[in-house]
Design an enzyme around this catalytic site. Structure first.
Site, PDB file in Angstrom:
ATOM      1  N   MET A 156     -15.161  26.344 -74.473  1.00 16.40           N
ATOM      2  CA  MET A 156     -15.976  26.963 -75.686  1.00 16.40           C
ATOM      3  C   MET A 156     -15.311  28.390 -76.278  1.00 16.40           C
ATOM      4  O   MET A 156     -15.146  28.609 -77.353  1.00 16.40           O
ATOM      5  CB  MET A 156     -17.451  27.231 -75.287  1.00 16.40           C
ATOM      6  CG  MET A 156     -18.124  26.174 -74.824  1.00 16.40           C
ATOM      7  SD  MET A 156     -18.431  24.837 -76.118  1.00 16.40           S
ATOM      8  CE  MET A 156     -19.103  25.838 -77.368  1.00 16.40           C
TER       9      MET A 156
ATOM     10  N   ASP B 299     -10.237  36.458 -70.122  1.00 15.96           N
ATOM     11  CA  ASP B 299     -10.471  35.635 -69.214  1.00 15.96           C
ATOM     12  C   ASP B 299     -10.074  36.200 -67.797  1.00 15.96           C
ATOM     13  O   ASP B 299      -9.499  37.265 -68.015  1.00 15.96           O
ATOM     14  CB  ASP B 299     -10.018  34.099 -69.347  1.00 15.96           C
ATOM     15  CG  ASP B 299     -10.414  33.138 -68.706  1.00 15.96           C
ATOM     16  OD1 ASP B 299     -10.475  33.139 -67.547  1.00 15.96           O
ATOM     17  OD2 ASP B 299     -10.981  32.098 -69.314  1.00 15.96           O
TER      18      ASP B 299
ATOM     19  N   VAL C 163     -18.698  32.234 -69.834  1.00 14.70           N
ATOM     20  CA  VAL C 163     -18.222  31.738 -68.679  1.00 14.70           C
ATOM     21  C   VAL C 163     -18.972  30.745 -67.975  1.00 14.70           C
ATOM     22  O   VAL C 163     -19.871  30.369 -68.529  1.00 14.70           O
ATOM     23  CB  VAL C 163     -18.098  33.236 -67.759  1.00 14.70           C
ATOM     24  CG1 VAL C 163     -17.410  34.142 -68.075  1.00 14.70           C
ATOM     25  CG2 VAL C 163     -19.467  33.302 -67.181  1.00 14.70           C
TER      26      VAL C 163
ATOM     27  N   GLU D 140     -21.460  27.897 -66.323  1.00 14.60           N
ATOM     28  CA  GLU D 140     -22.854  27.943 -66.309  1.00 14.60           C
ATOM     29  C   GLU D 140     -23.465  28.426 -64.951  1.00 14.60           C
ATOM     30  O   GLU D 140     -24.192  27.640 -64.346  1.00 14.60           O
ATOM     31  CB  GLU D 140     -23.410  26.656 -66.809  1.00 14.60           C
ATOM     32  CG  GLU D 140     -24.880  26.531 -67.190  1.00 14.60           C
ATOM     33  CD  GLU D 140     -25.528  27.229 -68.391  1.00 14.60           C
ATOM     34  OE1 GLU D 140     -24.672  28.099 -68.798  1.00 14.60           O
ATOM     35  OE2 GLU D 140     -26.483  26.954 -68.854  1.00 14.60           O
TER      36      GLU D 140
ATOM     37  N   LYS E  37     -22.681  34.984 -64.373  1.00 11.87           N
ATOM     38  CA  LYS E  37     -23.197  35.652 -65.718  1.00 11.87           C
ATOM     39  C   LYS E  37     -23.888  37.029 -65.575  1.00 11.87           C
ATOM     40  O   LYS E  37     -23.257  37.936 -66.294  1.00 11.87           O
ATOM     41  CB  LYS E  37     -24.696  35.007 -66.327  1.00 11.87           C
ATOM     42  CG  LYS E  37     -24.264  33.581 -66.545  1.00 11.87           C
ATOM     43  CD  LYS E  37     -23.674  33.065 -67.817  1.00 11.87           C
ATOM     44  CE  LYS E  37     -23.824  31.423 -68.183  1.00 11.87           C
ATOM     45  NZ  LYS E  37     -22.419  31.040 -69.134  1.00 11.87           N
TER      46      LYS E  37
ATOM     47  N   SER F 202     -26.045  27.312 -71.643  1.00 10.25           N
ATOM     48  CA  SER F 202     -26.681  26.134 -72.362  1.00 10.25           C
ATOM     49  C   SER F 202     -28.106  26.057 -72.137  1.00 10.25           C
ATOM     50  O   SER F 202     -28.933  25.248 -72.439  1.00 10.25           O
ATOM     51  CB  SER F 202     -25.932  24.668 -71.767  1.00 10.25           C
ATOM     52  OG  SER F 202     -24.792  24.811 -72.203  1.00 10.25           O
TER      53      SER F 202
ATOM     54  N   HIS G  96     -26.131  30.269 -78.757  1.00  8.92           N
ATOM     55  CA  HIS G  96     -25.498  28.971 -78.166  1.00  8.92           C
ATOM     56  C   HIS G  96     -25.026  28.130 -79.087  1.00  8.92           C
ATOM     57  O   HIS G  96     -25.742  27.710 -80.024  1.00  8.92           O
ATOM     58  CB  HIS G  96     -26.743  28.427 -77.397  1.00  8.92           C
ATOM     59  CG  HIS G  96     -26.454  26.965 -76.908  1.00  8.92           C
ATOM     60  ND1 HIS G  96     -27.369  25.903 -76.794  1.00  8.92           N
ATOM     61  CD2 HIS G  96     -25.348  26.723 -75.985  1.00  8.92           C
ATOM     62  CE1 HIS G  96     -26.452  24.863 -75.979  1.00  8.92           C
ATOM     63  NE2 HIS G  96     -25.556  25.331 -75.801  1.00  8.92           N
TER      64      HIS G  96
ATOM     65  N   GLU H  56     -27.918  28.276 -81.812  1.00 13.29           N
ATOM     66  CA  GLU H  56     -29.191  28.484 -81.028  1.00 13.29           C
ATOM     67  C   GLU H  56     -29.260  29.931 -80.709  1.00 13.29           C
ATOM     68  O   GLU H  56     -28.846  30.393 -79.858  1.00 13.29           O
ATOM     69  CB  GLU H  56     -29.731  27.609 -80.009  1.00 13.29           C
ATOM     70  CG  GLU H  56     -30.019  26.501 -80.280  1.00 13.29           C
ATOM     71  CD  GLU H  56     -30.389  25.505 -79.135  1.00 13.29           C
ATOM     72  OE1 GLU H  56     -31.040  24.467 -79.298  1.00 13.29           O
ATOM     73  OE2 GLU H  56     -29.733  25.635 -77.974  1.00 13.29           O
TER      74      GLU H  56
ATOM     75  N   ASN I 272     -30.542  20.735 -76.411  1.00 19.71           N
ATOM     76  CA  ASN I 272     -29.935  20.170 -75.179  1.00 19.71           C
ATOM     77  C   ASN I 272     -31.396  19.203 -74.574  1.00 19.71           C
ATOM     78  O   ASN I 272     -31.321  18.383 -73.810  1.00 19.71           O
ATOM     79  CB  ASN I 272     -29.475  20.969 -74.123  1.00 19.71           C
ATOM     80  CG  ASN I 272     -27.796  21.396 -74.290  1.00 19.71           C
ATOM     81  OD1 ASN I 272     -27.425  20.293 -74.977  1.00 19.71           O
ATOM     82  ND2 ASN I 272     -27.454  22.227 -73.817  1.00 19.71           N
TER      83      ASN I 272
HETATM   84  N1  LIG Z   1     -18.520  22.622 -72.909  1.00 19.47           N
HETATM   85  C1  LIG Z   1     -19.742  22.564 -73.671  1.00 19.47           C
HETATM   86  O1  LIG Z   1     -19.674  21.755 -74.414  1.00 19.47           O
HETATM   87  C2  LIG Z   1     -20.645  23.839 -73.960  1.00 19.47           C
HETATM   88  C3  LIG Z   1     -21.205  23.835 -75.051  1.00 19.47           C
HETATM   89  C4  LIG Z   1     -22.374  24.871 -75.279  1.00 19.47           C
HETATM   90  C5  LIG Z   1     -22.627  25.637 -74.224  1.00 19.47           C
HETATM   91  N2  LIG Z   1     -21.573  25.918 -73.185  1.00 19.47           N
HETATM   92  C6  LIG Z   1     -21.762  26.946 -72.101  1.00 19.47           C
HETATM   93  O2  LIG Z   1     -20.537  27.891 -72.393  1.00 19.47           O
HETATM   94  C7  LIG Z   1     -20.302  28.367 -71.116  1.00 19.47           C
HETATM   95  C8  LIG Z   1     -18.947  28.362 -71.185  1.00 19.47           C
HETATM   96  O3  LIG Z   1     -18.782  26.715 -70.883  1.00 19.47           O
HETATM   97  P1  LIG Z   1     -17.105  26.197 -70.910  1.00 19.47           P
HETATM   98  O4  LIG Z   1     -17.366  24.623 -71.130  1.00 19.47           O
HETATM   99  O5  LIG Z   1     -16.516  26.847 -71.888  1.00 19.47           O
HETATM  100  O6  LIG Z   1     -16.626  26.515 -69.314  1.00 19.47           O
HETATM  101  P2  LIG Z   1     -15.100  26.337 -69.019  1.00 19.47           P
HETATM  102  O7  LIG Z   1     -15.309  26.212 -67.597  1.00 19.47           O
HETATM  103  O8  LIG Z   1     -14.381  25.552 -69.553  1.00 19.47           O
HETATM  104  O9  LIG Z   1     -14.465  27.600 -69.286  1.00 19.47           O
HETATM  105  C9  LIG Z   1     -15.098  29.030 -68.456  1.00 19.47           C
HETATM  106  C10 LIG Z   1     -14.331  30.163 -68.542  1.00 19.47           C
HETATM  107  O10 LIG Z   1     -14.548  31.422 -68.074  1.00 19.47           O
HETATM  108  C11 LIG Z   1     -13.790  31.658 -67.325  1.00 19.47           C
HETATM  109  N3  LIG Z   1     -13.977  32.866 -66.326  1.00 19.47           N
HETATM  110  C12 LIG Z   1     -14.947  32.730 -65.084  1.00 19.47           C
HETATM  111  N4  LIG Z   1     -15.272  33.777 -64.560  1.00 19.47           N
HETATM  112  C13 LIG Z   1     -14.978  34.572 -65.537  1.00 19.47           C
HETATM  113  C14 LIG Z   1     -15.223  36.148 -65.647  1.00 19.47           C
HETATM  114  N5  LIG Z   1     -15.461  36.804 -64.685  1.00 19.47           N
HETATM  115  N6  LIG Z   1     -14.916  37.088 -66.445  1.00 19.47           N
HETATM  116  C15 LIG Z   1     -13.848  36.210 -67.657  1.00 19.47           C
HETATM  117  N7  LIG Z   1     -13.825  34.787 -67.512  1.00 19.47           N
HETATM  118  C16 LIG Z   1     -14.356  34.226 -66.617  1.00 19.47           C
HETATM  119  C17 LIG Z   1     -12.824  30.730 -66.445  1.00 19.47           C
HETATM  120  O11 LIG Z   1     -11.724  31.105 -65.953  1.00 19.47           O
HETATM  121  C18 LIG Z   1     -12.790  29.602 -67.560  1.00 19.47           C
HETATM  122  O12 LIG Z   1     -11.721  29.778 -68.515  1.00 19.47           O
HETATM  123  C19 LIG Z   1     -21.543  27.874 -70.267  1.00 19.47           C
HETATM  124  O13 LIG Z   1     -22.511  28.600 -70.123  1.00 19.47           O
HETATM  125  C20 LIG Z   1     -21.901  26.539 -70.804  1.00 19.47           C
HETATM  126  O14 LIG Z   1     -23.144  25.925 -70.536  1.00 19.47           O
HETATM  127  C21 LIG Z   1     -20.802  24.744 -72.962  1.00 19.47           C
END
Ligand SMILES: NC(=O)c1ccc[n+]([C@@H]2O[C@H](COP(=O)([O-])OP(=O)(O)OC[C@H]3O[C@@H](n4cnc5c(N)ncnc54)[C@H](O)[C@@H]3O)[C@@H](O)[C@H]2O)c1
Length: 290
Positions: A14, A33, A98, A100, A105, A127, A148, A160, A198
């Site tokens: 994302m 990151d 980051v 979920e 968080k 999410s 969101h 959202e 969702n």
């Molecule tokens: N994938 C989806 O379709 C989607 C859609 C909407 C919302 N979300 C939400 O968005 C959030 C991220 O999801 P994603 O799919 O991008 O996850 P992801 O696993 O693809 O990416 C998360 C990134 O965060 C980094 N990270 C971890 N700890 C960290 C820290 N302390 N500081 C900085 N970076 C850090 C990781 O290295 C990774 O690159 C989650 O809460 C998820 O529920 C995801």
């Protein structure tokens, strides 16, 4: 509140696209990151999306090739990337993206509380986790809000805006304004697992997942039938692969824990995640990804 500068924490599926959306609206943004390779991947995603969007405008002769090139350079020039909090001292709006997990968080929000100015809004792309609980890690729970996006963030218009128990009316308004400034459509949601979309989407997907586990039908064939019958651009198994199977399983489990068995967790998907096959981000899931 006007957002002169924003930041995104987490450059995964994302984060990179969220940074691109903000820069494409002419707002400077930092992408952070934990490892430079993730930052670079996020920046590369932002480049791909920008080049594709601007390329279409050039194809349709809405822009000359030179103006298109200048637009790409301007958008990408607005995105800064790194592994530290350099430059966070004057941000107005931060979006955390980051994984979920509440412990992650909490750690990120405590850090953001320390490094950003007091007026900054701290938003989470969660999410479905509790915004109130996320806000507990800060000294400004009134400025913590859910924000969101949906995958793919550069295409999907909805955001959202989720209100925790402590979120102030000013913060909700600032988040809705910022969503509009980056050309998205905000809807205001109460805090509950899965929020609005969702909760609807997962219950539909859950029935398809249950059916696949029961029948063992090929997910790819099911995707094809569903896209043809419903005129959808992608079937649910491909969407799950693209979104990241670890994230999809986590959200599905949270929904089942909150609402019971009508939210089914796909067993074959859990097995893929256990093997480390997370979909597009690891190269393999229900599909092979190059
Ligand atoms: N994938 C989806 O379709 C989607 C859609 C909407 C919302 N979300 C939400 O968005 C959030 C991220 O999801 P994603 O799919 O991008 O996850 P992801 O696993 O693809 O990416 C998360 C990134 O965060 C980094 N990270 C971890 N700890 C960290 C820290 N302390 N500081 C900085 N970076 C850090 C990781 O290295 C990774 O690159 C989650 O809460 C998820 O529920 C995801």
């Amino acid at each position: 509140m006007f957002v002169f500068k924003a930041a995104v924490v987490g450059a995964g599926v994302m984060g990179g696209e969220i940074a691109q959306v903000i820069a494409a609206a002419d707002i400077p943004v930092l992408l952070k990151d934990v490892d430079q390779k993730f930052v670079d991947a996020g920046l590369e995603k932002a480049r791909e999306v920008t080049e594709s969007q601007v390329g279409k405008l050039v194809e349709r002769e809405k822009l000359t090739a030179a103006a298109g090139r200048a637009q790409i350079d301007r958008t990408l020039g607005l995105i800064g990337g790194g592994t530290g909090y350099d430059g966070f001292g004057d941000v107005d709006f931060v979006i955390e993206a980051v994984p979920e997990r509440m412990d992650l968080k909490h750690a990120v929000f405590a850090e953001l509380d320390a490094v950003t100015p007091g007026h900054a809004v701290l938003a989470s792309n969660t999410s479905g986790l509790s915004i109130t609980e996320i806000g507990d890690a800060t000294n400004r729970p009134d400025k913590v809000v859910g924000f969101h996006f949906f995958w793919p963030a550069s295409v999907m218009r909805l955001i959202e805006v989720v209100e925790g128990e402590e979120t102030s009316a000013e913060t909700i308004q600032a988040a809705a304004n910022f969503a509009q400034a980056i050309r998205k459509m905000p809807i205001r949601c109460a805090e509950c697992p899965g929020f609005v979309v969702n909760r609807i989407l997962s219950s539909t997907a859950a029935e398809i997942w249950r059916y696949q586990d029961e029948t063992g039908l090929d997910p790819e064939a099911l995707d094809e039938h569903i896209t043809q019958a419903a005129g959808m651009p992608m079937g649910p198994f491909r969407v799950a692969d693209m979104s990241g199977l670890d994230t999809v399983v986590k959200v599905a489990r949270d929904m089942r824990d909150a609402y019971g068995d009508r939210f089914y967790v796909h067993k074959a998907m859990e097995a893929l995640v256990e093997r480390g096959d997370l979909g597009a981000k690891s190269g393999k899931g229900f599909y092979e990804h190059s």
